[in-house]
Design an enzyme around this catalytic site. Structure first.
Site, PDB file in Angstrom:
ATOM      1  CG  PHE A 275      -1.710  -1.325   1.337  1.00 58.78           C
ATOM      2  CD1 PHE A 275      -2.483  -1.801   0.298  1.00 58.78           C
ATOM      3  CD2 PHE A 275      -1.606  -2.092   2.480  1.00 58.78           C
ATOM      4  CE1 PHE A 275      -3.150  -3.021   0.401  1.00 58.78           C
ATOM      5  CE2 PHE A 275      -2.266  -3.307   2.593  1.00 58.78           C
ATOM      6  CZ  PHE A 275      -3.043  -3.774   1.551  1.00 58.78           C
ATOM      7  NE  ARG A 661      -8.170  -8.701 -22.629  1.00 57.71           N
ATOM      8  CZ  ARG A 661      -7.434  -9.629 -23.203  1.00 57.71           C
ATOM      9  NH1 ARG A 661      -6.246  -9.310 -23.677  1.00 57.71           N
ATOM     10  NH2 ARG A 661      -7.874 -10.848 -23.313  1.00 57.71           N
ATOM     11  CG  LEU A 663      -5.170  -7.801 -17.541  1.00 62.32           C
ATOM     12  CD1 LEU A 663      -3.750  -7.538 -17.082  1.00 62.32           C
ATOM     13  CD2 LEU A 663      -5.237  -7.938 -19.060  1.00 62.32           C
ATOM     14  CG  ASN A 664      -7.947 -13.306 -12.784  1.00 67.60           C
ATOM     15  OD1 ASN A 664      -9.052 -13.343 -12.226  1.00 67.60           O
ATOM     16  ND2 ASN A 664      -7.075 -14.293 -12.667  1.00 67.60           N
ATOM     17  N   PRO A 665     -11.055 -11.332 -13.993  1.00 62.67           N
ATOM     18  CG  PRO A 665     -12.915 -11.738 -15.332  1.00 62.67           C
ATOM     19  CD  PRO A 665     -11.469 -12.116 -15.159  1.00 62.67           C
ATOM     20  N   GLY A 736      -4.860  -1.160  -9.008  1.00 67.12           N
ATOM     21  CA  GLY A 736      -4.547  -1.308  -7.582  1.00 67.12           C
ATOM     22  C   GLY A 736      -5.130  -0.216  -6.714  1.00 67.12           C
ATOM     23  CD  GLU A 737      -1.848   3.182  -5.717  1.00 68.55           C
ATOM     24  OE1 GLU A 737      -1.449   3.996  -4.895  1.00 68.55           O
ATOM     25  OE2 GLU A 737      -1.193   2.879  -6.735  1.00 68.55           O
TER      26      GLU A 737
HETATM   27 MO1  MOS Z   1       0.975   2.524  -3.870  1.00 66.99          MO
HETATM   28  S1  MOS Z   1       0.624   4.024  -2.495  1.00 66.99           S
HETATM   29  O1  MOS Z   1       1.863   3.355  -5.033  1.00 66.99           O
HETATM   30  O2  MOS Z   1       1.799   1.234  -3.134  1.00 66.99           O
END
Ligand code: MOS
Length: 770
Positions: A275, A661, A663-665, A736-737
């Protein structure tokens, strides 16, 4: 437009001309071809799942070593000044204690190179570590104790006697903000972006909203606290670290200890959440130095309190958002400015103005970030730094503007949709935000929302709906390299020193490798988490999937060229150029002539090879200088606010994403949900209590620093557009974010819709609603 920005644009324009846009990744087209369904796009379960549920995944704090010692830290209790006296005699005499290190006996070390000072750097701060008696923040380690057991080390730290001479410290943000400074850059972008005279446009606007927002400090709270197991083997240093930046940590440590990178090997196969916080802090450096002096391996596993004291988190922000609207609801002025707390020894200004640079069209812009220097632990990247708290302010202000203009919040945003990036002028590589709004609104039942606040009450509970835009940049980090080893049994091993912190890196890269090489996924292994592998990029900025994919693509092109060369004249592939062939069915074949095919096994055996290994570096990320590239989304929230107690309960949540896209639902859903849950923590509970008199963090435990638990999290629905970006590897943007962004505002806007109360100061706790 600032001079810097204009110069950057010109440079990007030149680069774009020099480097014609690369053709779209062929794997994007492959998906749409009948009978060619690959592994990408399917819900392959996590490859590391079985090992994790059986306890067979070994984390950094679980690595055994002979003659292990266990480390504990003693933390300073003043914010600034000097150690006046320090006695370790009682600690050294305590049962099981092996060694105590303080500034009096620590080896001479260079300060770490910190983020932004060098692209290779992993240091969160450039302060020297335990080199003299001076204290720079409340919580700085003043001693490290090594003992035969963790309990003995913990106990011995309490026996260290230390007194301080305190010096005046800069601790009060409101005071230091009066002498704030503009940082040289905000993550490489100008701190000030201006177009036209926004203040004048605001003054003359038909409708206006001009508000101040506050967001508090946040502390990293990954399920796995920071930990490292380290030892020296002669001149060689071995580190098992919980890190999201392997090679960057190695390079930085080489500088600190004055040794060659080739003498350092770092392993990090499993990380219990990063994170942004799992970089290089003082605890690894202290453990390595102490291991050298004691001549024994050291395990440093920070306590939860330790994480709060020595691993920085998100800084606080004070933001102004002022929006001026023309009579037709378009923006005459978009002003987003503010100040964050930072230190002189780090460079992480929490890029809260970034969303406003790219989301909405406006006639004029004024976007500026400033920093106030405090004497505190260096803040760092944390869970969508900038965009998380920046969208809270911007998207709440937009909701207020919609209320003022008297139109639906989504209708307002639709009027602000720009044709090009509003501040850079670049074309969007792929932006289908309007579709995300529409899909999300329909699925969520946005038409059930009453525009009148406080209109819906069920017993004691006021019910409201809110929405906000989510946005996070597409990044691809330069400098990554991948190796592909193809064996005669039709297996491929793909290797890059990258990271799987729980998001499914190894799984998705095995999928991508399988499709790239035309192999079944069971024949592909992705190796990562070791600095002995080809150079990795950080797992940060939601960039890693693209960074790895670009390197693997380069390596696979090299592999195909190599195989064709080795195939020879007897091969059905004889004379074919790389452009004419594709990887399929465990070998290479002519793109159109299906009978011209040869398996990898056949090519290798004719060439007399058991295996063939190639390595290649990813091309530089030219796409980000050419296009405006971002992940987008629309967050929809329903809350129930108790009219008696002020308690807020999120009852429904939907994220509708446009992130290229998928890649893995299965993994993507998990990423989005995890992000949204972090957003709920930001909205409703997380706050690091920093005592402005002492600089001490007062709630360094999960008992007092609240994160969402299962009962705080409603069913979270997640949908997406799944439209590939032709300019991104695999057609995918980072995921990811993005889930974190917009959530704070979606909750705040729902709370307003439920109660008529605007909360501009996170977290939205019940005291602010009574
Ligand atoms: Mo993230 S805050 O770029 O691990």
């Amino acid at each position: 437009m600032s001079i810097l920005d204009t110069a950057k644009q010109a440079a990007a324009g030149v680069m774009a001309k020099l480097q014609p846009a690369t053709p779209p990744d062929p794997l994007i087209a492959k998906r749409d071809r009948p009978g060619q369904h690959g592994s990408l796009g399917t819900s392959v379960p996590r490859i590391d799942g079985p090992r994790k549920v059986r306890g067979k995944a070994r984390f950094a704090a679980e690595v055994p070593a002979e003659r292990m010692t266990y480390a504990a830290l003693r933390y300073a209790t003043i914010a600034r000044g000097r150690i006046a006296s320090l006695s370790t005699a009682a600690a050294e005499a305590a049962p099981g204690v092996v060694f105590v290190m303080t500034h009096a006996n620590a080896p001479r070390l260079k300060p770490p190179a910190s983020f932004m000072s060098d692209p290779r750097a992993a240091g969160a701060s450039s302060l020297p570590i335990m080199q003299d008696a001076s204290i720079h923040w409340n919580g700085e380690p003043v001693a490290i104790v090594l003992a035969e057991t963790q309990e003995q080390a913990d106990h011995a730290t309490s026996l260290i006697e230390v007194t301080y001479e305190a010096a005046p410290a800069r601790l009060v943000f409101a005071h230091e903000a009066t002498r704030s400074r503009q940082p040289d850059s905000v993550l490489g972008e100008p701190a000030l972006v201006q177009a036209g005279d926004a203040e004048a446009a605001l003054a003359g606007a038909a409708f206006k909203v001009d508000r101040t927002f506050h967001t508090p400090r946040h502390s990293h709270a990954a399920i796995e606290p920071h930990a490292a197991t380290v030892w020296w083997d002669g001149e060689d240093l071995v580190i098992h670290d919980t890190t999201q930046m392997l090679h960057q940590t190695r390079w930085t440590l080489a500088g600190v200890f004055g040794i060659a990178e080739s003498h350092i090997r770092i392993f990090s196969p499993f990380v219990g959440g990063g994170f942004g916080g799992k970089g290089l802090w003082s605890h690894q450096v202290l453990a390595i130095a102490a291991a050298k002096l004691a001549g024994r391996p050291v395990r440093v596993a920070l306590s939860r309190e330790g994480v709060f004291r020595v691993a920085g988190g998100r800084t606080l922000t004070r933001q102004r958002v002022a929006l001026g609207a023309n009579a037709d609801g378009t923006l005459a002025a978009l002003i987003h400015t503010g100040t964050v707390a930072m230190t002189e020894h780090n460079n992480c200004p929490e890029q809260f103005t970034f969303p406003a640079r790219h989301l909405y069209a406006a006639d004029t812009f004024l976007l500026e970030q400033r920093v106030a220097d405090l004497d505190m632990l260096a803040n760092t990247f944390m869970r969508a730094p900038g965009e998380s708290v920046g969208t809270f302010a911007l998207e709440t202000a937009l909701d207020e503007l919609a209320e003022t203009v008297g139109i639906d919040p989504i209708a307002l945003r639709r009027r602000l949709e720009p044709k090009q990036d509003p501040t850079s002028g670049h074309d969007f590589s792929s932006r289908h935000l309007l579709e995300a709004y529409a899909k999300g609104a329909e699925r969520f039942g946005w038409n059930q929302r009453s525009p009148v606040p406080g209109a819906r009450r069920e017993g004691e509970w006021l019910v409201g709906m809110g929405m906000a835009t989510a946005t996070y940049p597409y990044y691809r980090m330069p400098g990554g390299a991948a190796r592909i080893t193809l064996t005669r049994d039709g297996h491929a091993r793909i290797a890059m020193a990258s990271h799987d912190m729980g998001m499914g890196t190894a799984t998705v890269q095995a999928q991508a490798g399988a499709d790239r090489l035309g192999l079944p996924i069971d024949n592909v292994t992705f190796e990562y988490g070791d600095t002995a592998l080809p150079h990795g990029t950080i797992a940060g900025g939601s960039s890693q999937t693209a960074s790895i994919a670009a390197a693997v693509t380069a390596a696979s092109a090299k592999l195909v060229a190599d195989l064709l060369q080795r195939a020879g004249n007897d091969s059905p592939l004889a004379g074919l150029s790389a452009d004419a062939v594709e990887a399929r069915d465990g070998g290479l074949g002519h793109r159109e002539q299906t009978d011209r095919f040869e398996s990898y096994a056949s090519i290798l055996s004719r060439a007399g090879l058991e295996a063939l290994s190639v390595e290649a570096e990813a091309p530089p990320p030219m796409e980000v200088g050419t296009y405006s590239m971002h992940s987008y989304g629309a967050q929809f929230c329903e809350v129930r606010v108790n009219a008696v107690t002020g308690e807020t309960r999120v009852s429904r949540f939907l994220g509708s994403f446009d992130v290229g896209r998928i890649l893995n639902p299965r993994l993507a859903t998990s990423q989005f949900r995890g992000g949204i849950i972090m957003g709920l923590g930001l909205a409703l509970m997380e706050e690091t209590q920093f005592d402005e008199r002492s600089g001490r963090v007062m709630n360094p435990s999960l008992a007092e620093y609240h994160v969402p638990v299962h009962l705080d999290v409603p069913e979270i629905d997640v949908i997406w557009t799944d439209i590939a970006d032709p300019h991104a590897p695999l057609g995918a943007h980072g995921i990811g974010e993005i889930g974190i962004t917009g959530v704070g505002a979606a909750v705040a806007n729902a709370v307003f819709n439920a109660t008529g109360r605007r909360v501009r100061d996170l977290p939205i706790t019940l005291d602010k609603l009574l």
